[in-house]
Scaffold this active site. Structure first.
Site, mmCIF file in Angstrom:
data_model
loop_
_atom_site.group_PDB
_atom_site.id
_atom_site.type_symbol
_atom_site.label_atom_id
_atom_site.label_comp_id
_atom_site.label_asym_id
_atom_site.label_seq_id
_atom_site.Cartn_x
_atom_site.Cartn_y
_atom_site.Cartn_z
ATOM 1 N N ALA A 74 11.516 27.041 12.369
ATOM 2 C CA ALA A 74 12.259 26.803 11.251
ATOM 3 C C ALA A 74 13.803 27.014 11.489
ATOM 4 C CB ALA A 74 11.851 27.369 9.951
ATOM 5 N N LEU A 77 18.569 23.846 11.555
ATOM 6 C CA LEU A 77 19.682 22.896 12.055
ATOM 7 C C LEU A 77 20.751 23.849 12.215
ATOM 8 C CD1 LEU A 77 19.208 19.556 10.039
ATOM 9 C CD2 LEU A 77 18.343 20.275 12.408
ATOM 10 N N ASN A 131 18.262 11.521 13.936
ATOM 11 C CA ASN A 131 16.994 12.534 13.532
ATOM 12 C C ASN A 131 16.848 12.392 12.041
ATOM 13 O OD1 ASN A 131 15.364 14.752 12.665
ATOM 14 N ND2 ASN A 131 16.982 16.222 13.657
ATOM 15 N N CYS A 134 13.620 15.873 10.314
ATOM 16 C CA CYS A 134 13.584 17.588 10.484
ATOM 17 C C CYS A 134 12.898 18.072 9.374
ATOM 18 C CB CYS A 134 15.144 18.043 10.598
ATOM 19 S SG CYS A 134 14.747 19.858 10.696
ATOM 20 N N LYS A 168 14.584 8.933 15.720
ATOM 21 C CA LYS A 168 13.555 10.052 15.998
ATOM 22 C C LYS A 168 12.371 10.060 14.872
ATOM 23 C CE LYS A 168 12.593 14.460 17.651
ATOM 24 N NZ LYS A 168 13.074 15.575 18.405
ATOM 25 N N ILE A 194 7.146 12.383 19.197
ATOM 26 C CA ILE A 194 7.447 12.738 17.689
ATOM 27 C C ILE A 194 8.322 14.067 17.428
ATOM 28 C CG2 ILE A 194 5.061 11.730 16.834
ATOM 29 C CD1 ILE A 194 3.737 14.724 17.314
ATOM 30 N N GLY A 220 4.632 22.094 20.638
ATOM 31 C CA GLY A 220 3.762 22.644 21.980
ATOM 32 C C GLY A 220 2.312 21.880 22.154
ATOM 33 N N GLY A 268 10.180 19.644 25.437
ATOM 34 C CA GLY A 268 10.528 20.463 24.539
ATOM 35 C C GLY A 268 10.251 21.716 24.785
#
Ligand SMILES: Cc1cc2nc3c(=O)[nH]c(=O)nc-3n(C[C@H](O)[C@H](O)[C@H](O)COP(=O)(O)OP(=O)(O)OC[C@H]3O[C@@H](n4cnc5c(N)ncnc54)[C@H](O)[C@@H]3O)c2cc1C
Ligand SMILES: Cc1cc2nc3c(=O)[nH]c(=O)nc-3n(C[C@H](O)[C@H](O)[C@H](O)COP(=O)(O)O)c2cc1C
Ligand code: FES
Lengths: 306, 270
Positions: A74, A77, A131, A134, A168, A194, A220, A268
């Site tokens: 978290a 941004l 994006n 988020c 996205k 995703i 992950g 990522g």
């Protein structure tokens, strides 16, 4: 006898990337942080951390937690704002000769339009990634869970720029194909999927959420099956390239996404584990193509659909 | 910065739950500066997934050895300390901003340097004392080490051997003064002969060290911990509050910060 080099290039709208391996937004900074250790010029593209119109300080710590085969984040941004990114980061990154994709995050349609305008004008970016997914800021996912809002947003940005547009998508929806179709119909040249799955973890000793923000985005290996399923479903309903992401750690994982229908992949969380993950996966794709007689990587895009 | 697979040369239990791991990592050892850390993972496993940040306790540049002091604090470090010698570890490093050397700090060159360690916080301070020992103009080093009990004064001989004076405090009085190490620091600061204070230990200890140093008008540098993703400044996971608002990255802007740079209130509340 050495095999001929397979064609790995990928077309996204008017943009041709040299290969399908890019970095996922937020996990590779502005590329520069990794320049010491990774040959940036070999990557298909670097997708930079989300940019907002004004600077954002980000969420209160702790900002990450490790979970089973994954992690929650978290970050909120955090970024210095579009103008600072354009002035202070992009010229240096552009010097590495790698295509740059800007990831844009706004609170309203006007924010996205303004951001698109700024990044288009700076001359350093090859494509824009909207994006709309988020999970870590108030309203960050609002666009990404509603087909009408997605369409309005994509259409508004489409109207002001010729740069290739990537949308996205969030997995935190009932039917991801609805959002995908809305984005493509409104003019998105490609889809990226995703983003993270909304999750949470509690410190049972303190009896409080572990993250400062309480909830966060799961990434992950833990999310890979969900991501592969999303790519699989969307591949059936759109005819634009899909950039797959979600727990890609090695070349087999990348191949899974490609066979489900992704034309490119974004790496990522794997960057944290192995800063060379991107280039190693690229080497692995070349090896795979050569040992399987594949001349053009597009031969195996979506091949699992039969 | 380098990412390499290295051999674990030895792994020794030095106190309950505390291990000293010696690793063959010539390039990292040569490049590392006091206060920097390595980001460690066990190769070819996804469990644990993320790397674990660990300070360099000693870098033997001649033999290319790194020495780490690791406390088994949770699942990941428990797996790490259980590795046998001969095992491979994957290191990314050296990372972060080091301690500034005393001659880079304006504090009066005839005065003493104070080191304040708490628990495994001793590790980067051993490295710092070692580096100061080999300066042309070696300062007078007064070190202080605090722990709950005598057992937890891990690797104290490493710090003592590199200090001109060394004192200890334990909360239960089993070694040295009974009480907190900050009480020992108070006495040292009162002498008015300190040019800089370096601290590493639990957040509450460092907050007190910073407060006392500021009161005495002595510059203070502390090494911080935060949960990390990348370790190289890219992901913004490792944020701690900055004094002027906003956040600092422990992995890149730190882990060593001037005590005036950080928002101690926010750190205490976390
Ligand atoms: C710059 C720096 C230097 C450090 N040096 C040392 C050292 O020399 N010796 C030593 O024993 N420990 C050191 N630590 C602390 C060490 O990194 C943690 O104890 C360790 O990460 C805990 O992992 P775990 O899986 O055992 O614990 P868990 O609690 O299971 O870990 C869960 C997650 O939280 C992270 N985490 C938990 N506690 C901490 C913490 N205190 N700091 C950072 N991340 C944490 C873990 O890395 C992991 O991602 C240092 C930390 C930092 C930031
Ligand atoms: C620390 C962190 C920060 C992220 N920041 C962003 C971001 O700014 N913008 C964005 O679109 N996605 C962001 N993401 C999502 C990733 O780009 C990616 O879509 C997601 O993590 C799934 O891929 P992975 O499992 O390979 O990490 C972030 C992910 C992580 C772990
Ligand atoms: S851990 Fe990624 S920025 Fe510090």
């Amino acid at each position: 006898m050495s095999e001929a080099c397979p064609d790995l290039s990928v077309r996204i709208g008017s943009l041709v990337l040299p290969n399908p391996v890019m970095t996922a937004s937020g996990t590779f900074g502005y590329g520069l942080e990794y320049a010491d250790i990774c040959d940036l010029s070999r990557l298909g593209a670097v997708v930079i951390k989300a940019a907002t119109v004004a600077p954002r300080v980000g969420n209160r710590p702790p900002r990450i937690v490790e979970t089973a085969a994954g992690m929650l984040n978290a970050i909120g941004l955090q970024n210095p704002g579009a103008d600072a990114i354009i002035a202070e980061k992009l010229p240096e990154l552009a010097g590495f000769g790698v295509p740059i994709i800007a990831n844009l995050a706004g609170e309203c349609v006007d924010d996205y339009v303004l951001l698109a305008d700024k990044f288009a004008a700076c001359g350093h970016v090859a494509a824009l990634e909207l994006n709309i997914s988020c999970p870590n800021v108030e309203g960050g996912m609002a666009f990404g869970v509603c087909p009408e809002m997605t369409a309005e947003l994509v259409g508004s940005v489409r109207a002001i720029t010729d740069l290739p547009l990537i949308t996205k998508l969030s997995p935190n929806v009932t039917d991801i194909t609805e959002i995908a179709v809305a984005a493509v119909t409104a003019g998105s040249d490609a889809l990226s999927m995703i983003n993270t799955l909304l999750g949470m973890s509690i410190d049972v000793r303190r009896r409080r959420p572990l993250l400062g923000n309480a909830t966060g985005g799961l990434s992950g290996p833990a999310i890979r099956p969900v991501a592969v399923r999303c790519v699989w479903q969307v591949y059936d309903v759109v005819d634009v390239p899909i950039i797959g992401s979600g727990g890609i750690m090695c070349v087999e994982d990348a191949l899974e996404f490609i066979m489900a229908g992704a034309s490119a992949v974004a790496i990522g969380t794997a960057n944290f584990v192995n800063p060379l993950a991107g280039t190693e996966i690229l080497d692995g794709l070349v090896d795979y193509c050569q040992s399987n007689g594949i001349k053009d990587i597009s031969e195996i895009v979506g091949v699992a659909h039969g | 910065m380098l990412s390499t697979e290295c051999e674990l040369l030895s792994n020794q239990l030095v106190a309950p739950d505390h291990y000293v791991m010696q690793i063959l990592a010539p390039e990292i050892a040569r490049a590392s500066l006091p206060g920097q850390f390595v980001h460690l993972r066990i190769p070819r496993t996804m469990d644990p997934l993320l790397r674990r940040p660990l300070s360099v306790m000693l870098a033997d540049k001649v033999h290319g050895h790194l020495r780490l002091l690791v406390r088994a604090a949770g699942r990941g470090t428990e797996i790490i300390v259980a590795l046998p010698s001969g095992a491979s570890v994957d290191l990314l490093g050296p990372l972060g901003s080091p301690f500034p050397m005393p001659d880079e700090i304006d504090g009066g060159s005839d005065k003493d340097v104070l080191l304040v360690a708490g628990g495994v916080g001793v590790a980067p301070l051993v490295c710092l004392a070692d580096a100061m020992r080999s300066l042309d103009d070696t300062p007078y080093i007064r070190s202080m080490f605090g722990a709950s009990t005598e057992d937890m004064l891990v690797c104290w001989t490493e710090l003592a051997a590199r200090s001109d004076e060394f004192s200890v405090a334990t909360e239960d009085g089993s070694a040295g003064e009974e009480g907190l190490i900050t009480e020992v620091l108070a006495g040292q600061l009162e002498r008015g002969h300190a040019r800089v204070v370096y601290g590493c230990g639990p957040a509450a200890m460092m907050a007190e060290v910073a407060r006392m140093s500021a009161e005495a008008g002595v510059p203070c540098y502390c090494s911080f911990e935060q949960r990390m993703g990348c370790g190289v400044g890219a992901c913004l996971s490792c944020a701690i509050g900055a004094a002027g608002g906003g956040y600092l990255r422990v992995c890149k802007d730190g882990p060593v910060f001037n005590a005036e740079q950080v928002d101690w209130e926010a750190i205490r509340d976390e």
